[in-house]
Design a protein around this motif. Structure first.
Motif, PDB file in Angstrom:
ATOM      1  N   PHE A  66     -28.671  -1.973   9.257  1.00 20.45           N
ATOM      2  CA  PHE A  66     -29.922  -1.449   9.807  1.00 20.45           C
ATOM      3  C   PHE A  66     -30.411  -0.192   9.081  1.00 20.45           C
ATOM      4  CE2 PHE A  66     -27.699  -3.617  13.338  1.00 20.45           C
ATOM      5  CZ  PHE A  66     -28.590  -4.664  13.508  1.00 20.45           C
ATOM      6  N   LYS A  67     -29.521   0.426   8.300  1.00 20.24           N
ATOM      7  CA  LYS A  67     -29.895   1.634   7.555  1.00 20.24           C
ATOM      8  C   LYS A  67     -30.089   1.352   6.072  1.00 20.24           C
ATOM      9  CE  LYS A  67     -27.537   5.017  10.521  1.00 20.24           C
ATOM     10  NZ  LYS A  67     -26.509   6.098  10.541  1.00 20.24           N
ATOM     11  N   PHE A  68     -29.738   0.136   5.650  1.00 21.64           N
ATOM     12  CA  PHE A  68     -29.681  -0.142   4.218  1.00 21.64           C
ATOM     13  C   PHE A  68     -31.038   0.047   3.540  1.00 21.64           C
ATOM     14  CE2 PHE A  68     -29.295  -2.899   0.430  1.00 21.64           C
ATOM     15  CZ  PHE A  68     -28.175  -2.315  -0.143  1.00 21.64           C
ATOM     16  N   ASN A  69     -32.100  -0.446   4.145  1.00 25.86           N
ATOM     17  CA  ASN A  69     -33.430  -0.303   3.543  1.00 25.86           C
ATOM     18  C   ASN A  69     -33.792   1.150   3.308  1.00 25.86           C
ATOM     19  OD1 ASN A  69     -33.628  -3.069   3.733  1.00 25.86           O
ATOM     20  ND2 ASN A  69     -35.693  -3.046   4.573  1.00 25.86           N
ATOM     21  N   SER A  70     -33.553   1.976   4.304  1.00 27.30           N
ATOM     22  CA  SER A  70     -33.917   3.392   4.178  1.00 27.30           C
ATOM     23  C   SER A  70     -33.044   4.086   3.141  1.00 27.30           C
ATOM     24  CB  SER A  70     -33.813   4.101   5.531  1.00 27.30           C
ATOM     25  OG  SER A  70     -32.498   4.046   6.036  1.00 27.30           O
ATOM     26  N   LEU A  71     -31.781   3.671   3.019  1.00 23.50           N
ATOM     27  CA  LEU A  71     -30.893   4.266   2.012  1.00 23.50           C
ATOM     28  C   LEU A  71     -31.371   3.929   0.603  1.00 23.50           C
ATOM     29  CD1 LEU A  71     -27.371   3.571   3.576  1.00 23.50           C
ATOM     30  CD2 LEU A  71     -28.465   5.800   3.302  1.00 23.50           C
ATOM     31  N   VAL A  72     -31.742   2.674   0.385  1.00 23.52           N
ATOM     32  CA  VAL A  72     -32.233   2.267  -0.932  1.00 23.52           C
ATOM     33  C   VAL A  72     -33.535   2.990  -1.256  1.00 23.52           C
ATOM     34  CG1 VAL A  72     -33.096   0.340  -2.319  1.00 23.52           C
ATOM     35  CG2 VAL A  72     -31.113   0.015  -0.825  1.00 23.52           C
ATOM     36  N   LYS A  73     -34.436   3.030  -0.290  1.00 20.03           N
ATOM     37  CA  LYS A  73     -35.737   3.679  -0.485  1.00 20.03           C
ATOM     38  C   LYS A  73     -35.556   5.162  -0.847  1.00 20.03           C
ATOM     39  CE  LYS A  73     -38.684   2.733   2.711  1.00 20.03           C
ATOM     40  NZ  LYS A  73     -39.456   2.778   3.985  1.00 20.03           N
ATOM     41  N   LYS A  74     -34.717   5.849  -0.079  1.00 19.41           N
ATOM     42  CA  LYS A  74     -34.483   7.272  -0.322  1.00 19.41           C
ATOM     43  C   LYS A  74     -33.873   7.507  -1.697  1.00 19.41           C
ATOM     44  CE  LYS A  74     -32.102  11.313   1.606  1.00 19.41           C
ATOM     45  NZ  LYS A  74     -31.220  11.800   2.706  1.00 19.41           N
ATOM     46  N   PHE A  75     -32.904   6.663  -2.069  1.00 17.61           N
ATOM     47  CA  PHE A  75     -32.255   6.823  -3.367  1.00 17.61           C
ATOM     48  C   PHE A  75     -33.273   6.661  -4.497  1.00 17.61           C
ATOM     49  CE2 PHE A  75     -30.272   5.291  -7.197  1.00 17.61           C
ATOM     50  CZ  PHE A  75     -29.208   6.160  -7.358  1.00 17.61           C
ATOM     51  N   LEU A  76     -34.094   5.637  -4.431  1.00 16.61           N
ATOM     52  CA  LEU A  76     -35.030   5.359  -5.513  1.00 16.61           C
ATOM     53  C   LEU A  76     -36.136   6.410  -5.594  1.00 16.61           C
ATOM     54  CD1 LEU A  76     -35.280   1.478  -5.221  1.00 16.61           C
ATOM     55  CD2 LEU A  76     -34.076   2.803  -6.964  1.00 16.61           C
ATOM     56  N   ILE A  77     -36.552   6.950  -4.475  1.00 17.62           N
ATOM     57  CA  ILE A  77     -37.539   8.038  -4.485  1.00 17.62           C
ATOM     58  C   ILE A  77     -36.965   9.261  -5.190  1.00 17.62           C
ATOM     59  CG2 ILE A  77     -38.763   9.695  -3.010  1.00 17.62           C
ATOM     60  CD1 ILE A  77     -39.169   7.403  -1.004  1.00 17.62           C
ATOM     61  N   ASN A  78     -35.684   9.510  -4.958  1.00 18.06           N
ATOM     62  CA  ASN A  78     -35.027  10.700  -5.545  1.00 18.06           C
ATOM     63  C   ASN A  78     -34.519  10.469  -6.967  1.00 18.06           C
ATOM     64  OD1 ASN A  78     -35.425  12.242  -3.218  1.00 18.06           O
ATOM     65  ND2 ASN A  78     -33.508  11.529  -2.288  1.00 18.06           N
ATOM     66  N   HIS A  79     -34.493   9.210  -7.412  1.00 21.35           N
ATOM     67  CA  HIS A  79     -34.017   8.890  -8.770  1.00 21.35           C
ATOM     68  C   HIS A  79     -35.016   7.915  -9.406  1.00 21.35           C
ATOM     69  CE1 HIS A  79     -30.415  10.008  -6.433  1.00 21.35           C
ATOM     70  NE2 HIS A  79     -29.984  10.549  -7.566  1.00 21.35           N
ATOM     71  N   ASN A  80     -36.209   8.430  -9.629  1.00 21.65           N
ATOM     72  CA  ASN A  80     -37.311   7.556 -10.073  1.00 21.65           C
ATOM     73  C   ASN A  80     -37.652   7.713 -11.550  1.00 21.65           C
ATOM     74  OD1 ASN A  80     -38.501  10.041 -10.128  1.00 21.65           O
ATOM     75  ND2 ASN A  80     -40.068   9.591  -8.588  1.00 21.65           N
ATOM     76  N   ASP A  81     -36.692   8.240 -12.340  1.00 23.44           N
ATOM     77  CA  ASP A  81     -36.996   8.516 -13.742  1.00 23.44           C
ATOM     78  C   ASP A  81     -36.316   7.543 -14.710  1.00 23.44           C
ATOM     79  OD1 ASP A  81     -34.463   9.448 -13.097  1.00 23.44           O
ATOM     80  OD2 ASP A  81     -34.573  11.184 -14.456  1.00 23.44           O
ATOM     81  N   TYR A  82     -35.882   6.391 -14.209  1.00 25.77           N
ATOM     82  CA  TYR A  82     -35.238   5.417 -15.090  1.00 25.77           C
ATOM     83  C   TYR A  82     -36.269   4.483 -15.713  1.00 25.77           C
ATOM     84  CZ  TYR A  82     -30.697   6.899 -13.388  1.00 25.77           C
ATOM     85  OH  TYR A  82     -29.582   7.645 -13.107  1.00 25.77           O
ATOM     86  N   ASP A  83     -36.027   4.112 -16.953  1.00 25.98           N
ATOM     87  CA  ASP A  83     -36.905   3.137 -17.612  1.00 25.98           C
ATOM     88  C   ASP A  83     -36.650   1.727 -17.080  1.00 25.98           C
ATOM     89  OD1 ASP A  83     -38.221   4.843 -19.754  1.00 25.98           O
ATOM     90  OD2 ASP A  83     -36.107   5.238 -20.149  1.00 25.98           O
ATOM     91  N   TYR A  84     -35.377   1.455 -16.732  1.00 27.43           N
ATOM     92  CA  TYR A  84     -35.008   0.155 -16.185  1.00 27.43           C
ATOM     93  C   TYR A  84     -34.093   0.326 -14.985  1.00 27.43           C
ATOM     94  CZ  TYR A  84     -36.527  -1.999 -20.615  1.00 27.43           C
ATOM     95  OH  TYR A  84     -37.244  -2.419 -21.710  1.00 27.43           O
ATOM     96  N   ILE A  85     -34.289  -0.511 -13.985  1.00 29.12           N
ATOM     97  CA  ILE A  85     -33.309  -0.702 -12.919  1.00 29.12           C
ATOM     98  C   ILE A  85     -32.773  -2.119 -13.109  1.00 29.12           C
ATOM     99  CG2 ILE A  85     -32.910  -0.894 -10.431  1.00 29.12           C
ATOM    100  CD1 ILE A  85     -35.240   1.098 -10.066  1.00 29.12           C
ATOM    101  N   TRP A  86     -31.466  -2.227 -13.355  1.00 32.24           N
ATOM    102  CA  TRP A  86     -30.839  -3.495 -13.737  1.00 32.24           C
ATOM    103  C   TRP A  86     -29.942  -3.932 -12.584  1.00 32.24           C
ATOM    104  CZ3 TRP A  86     -28.633  -4.238 -19.348  1.00 32.24           C
ATOM    105  CH2 TRP A  86     -28.061  -5.501 -19.465  1.00 32.24           C
ATOM    106  N   PHE A  87     -30.409  -4.929 -11.826  1.00 35.17           N
ATOM    107  CA  PHE A  87     -29.704  -5.371 -10.629  1.00 35.17           C
ATOM    108  C   PHE A  87     -28.922  -6.644 -10.918  1.00 35.17           C
ATOM    109  CE2 PHE A  87     -29.484  -7.505  -6.443  1.00 35.17           C
ATOM    110  CZ  PHE A  87     -28.824  -6.503  -5.741  1.00 35.17           C
TER     111      PHE A  87
END
Length: 375
Positions: A66-87
């Motif tokens: 139930f918290k996973f979405n907010s954790l991912v969102k918060k992380f990406l907002i705070n680490h938004n300087d990558y050229d690629y996100i490789w999942f």
């Protein structure tokens, strides 16, 4: 400098973890890699730190649904300087990094398919939940993906669907060819260490002892072979959830004298030279590194038909249905056993088919600098 965030590594050593470990043993020019791992540890984390990578951690979706979405969102907002996100994944059940990556960063999104089915390790209920989520979230994944990577055609079709076939970029699971080529010296050395007579036929089962790898089927096959040729032995290399089940099978079938449980090892290449046959009756795979390593070493490989056909790079690699009884597997093994095998030269087939980690490293570099795009 191209900055890349690799998402999807775990604390267990598996195919994904080994791929990036092998890739980054040598620097990829003008590229920097950081990692986001699920859980509290990351496989090879000391190595990744030593080469200058940052490692971030996030709870698994299973531990905080139930918290996973907010954790991912918060992380990406705070680490938004990558050229690629490789999942890295084998399922479209998790869409958050593609969806929120597009929404909150300027990164290009790479989705990399490593399998052909969802792992059943977490039980029937969670498997069913993931299958439903896979259907619901598939469009969110593909719609927000820029680069569609896969380890085989089958893994690409399984994740993205047939209509995305023309967009697939196949990244071969490269190996260290020099390390895994057959060595007569290592053969003698390991047989001596393990007290294995030169005349014995040595089977290997290498990898996680998990439902996906189907280790009990491998045990049944070996037991059937041993009944016909008791001058044989099985080396079980790896640990996992089914370890105790494997031990129970050994005890219940009086196989203690002919099966060695070796656990997790860092000398797998030497053990392959010691052996003669690899068993891999997996329920599903993307494209298993272990099989490519075994072929490089010249092992006779008997794989389930559920493993993608691209795995076969030497004539001594054979596919058998996991639906077939162990007797048929053994009959095929005995039929093929008479084939001549020049193990010393099998590494050349790996090089010819571009499964060297050096080829993979250069290919990845070209993807990240934009020389290679979808399809």
């Amino acid at each position: 400098m191209v900055k890349v965030l690799i998402v999807g590594l775990s604390e267990e050593v598996g195919g994904i973890e080994n791929l990036f470990y092998n890739l980054l043993k040598k620097p990829i020019k003008d590229c920097k890699f950081d990692f986001l791992a699920f859980g509290q540890k990351c496989a090879y984390e000391d190595f990744f730190r030593d080469i200058g990578s940052k490692i971030f951690y996030m709870p698994t979706r299973k531990s905080c649904p139930f918290k996973f979405n907010s954790l991912v969102k918060k992380f990406l907002i705070n680490h938004n300087d990558y050229d690629y996100i490789w999942f890295n994944t084998a399922s479209t059940s998790m869409y958050q990094f593609q969806y929120f990556g597009k929404k909150y960063t300027k990164s290009k999104i790479i989705t990399h398919s490593h399998g052909t089915s969802i792992d059943r390790n977490n039980g029937k209920f969670l498997f069913a939940v993931n299958k439903v989520l896979e259907i619901i979230n598939k469009q969110k994944v593909v719609k927000n993906t820029d680069l569609f990577l896969c380890c085989s055609l089958a893994s690409g079709k399984a994740l993205y669907g047939n209509k995305y076939t023309d967009k697939l970029i196949m990244v071969k699971n490269g190996i260290d060819v020099r390390k895994f080529k057959f060595s007569a010296i290592n053969r003698m050395k390991k047989r001596s260490e393990l007290q294995i007579d030169d005349s014995k036929t040595v089977f290997t089962l290498i990898g996680r002892l998990s439902p996906q790898k189907n280790p009990l089927k491998a045990m049944e096959i070996f037991a059937e072979y041993y009944n016909k040729n008791n001058n044989s032995i099985l080396l079980v290399v790896g640990d996992g959830d089914l370890k105790q089940d494997v031990i129970n099978y050994i005890n219940n079938n009086n196989l203690n004298s002919c099966v060695k449980m070796l656990g997790f090892r860092d000398d797998v290449s030497e053990l392959m030279s010691c052996a003669d046959i690899l068993l891999m009756p997996s329920l599903f795979e993307g494209l298993p590194l272990t099989a490519i390593e075994a072929e490089c070493n010249g092992l006779k490989c008997y794989l389930s038909e559920n493993i993608t056909i691209e795995t076969k790079i030497i004539p001594q690699c054979h596919f058998v249905s996991i639906k077939d009884k162990s007797e048929k597997w053994v009959r095929i093994i005995l039929q093929k056993d008479c084939l001549n095998l020049e193990r010393e030269n099998c590494y050349k087939a790996v090089l010819k088919n571009q499964y060297s980690i050096d080829d993979t490293r250069e290919y990845v570099r070209k993807i990240l600098i934009g020389e290679i795009s979808n399809g």
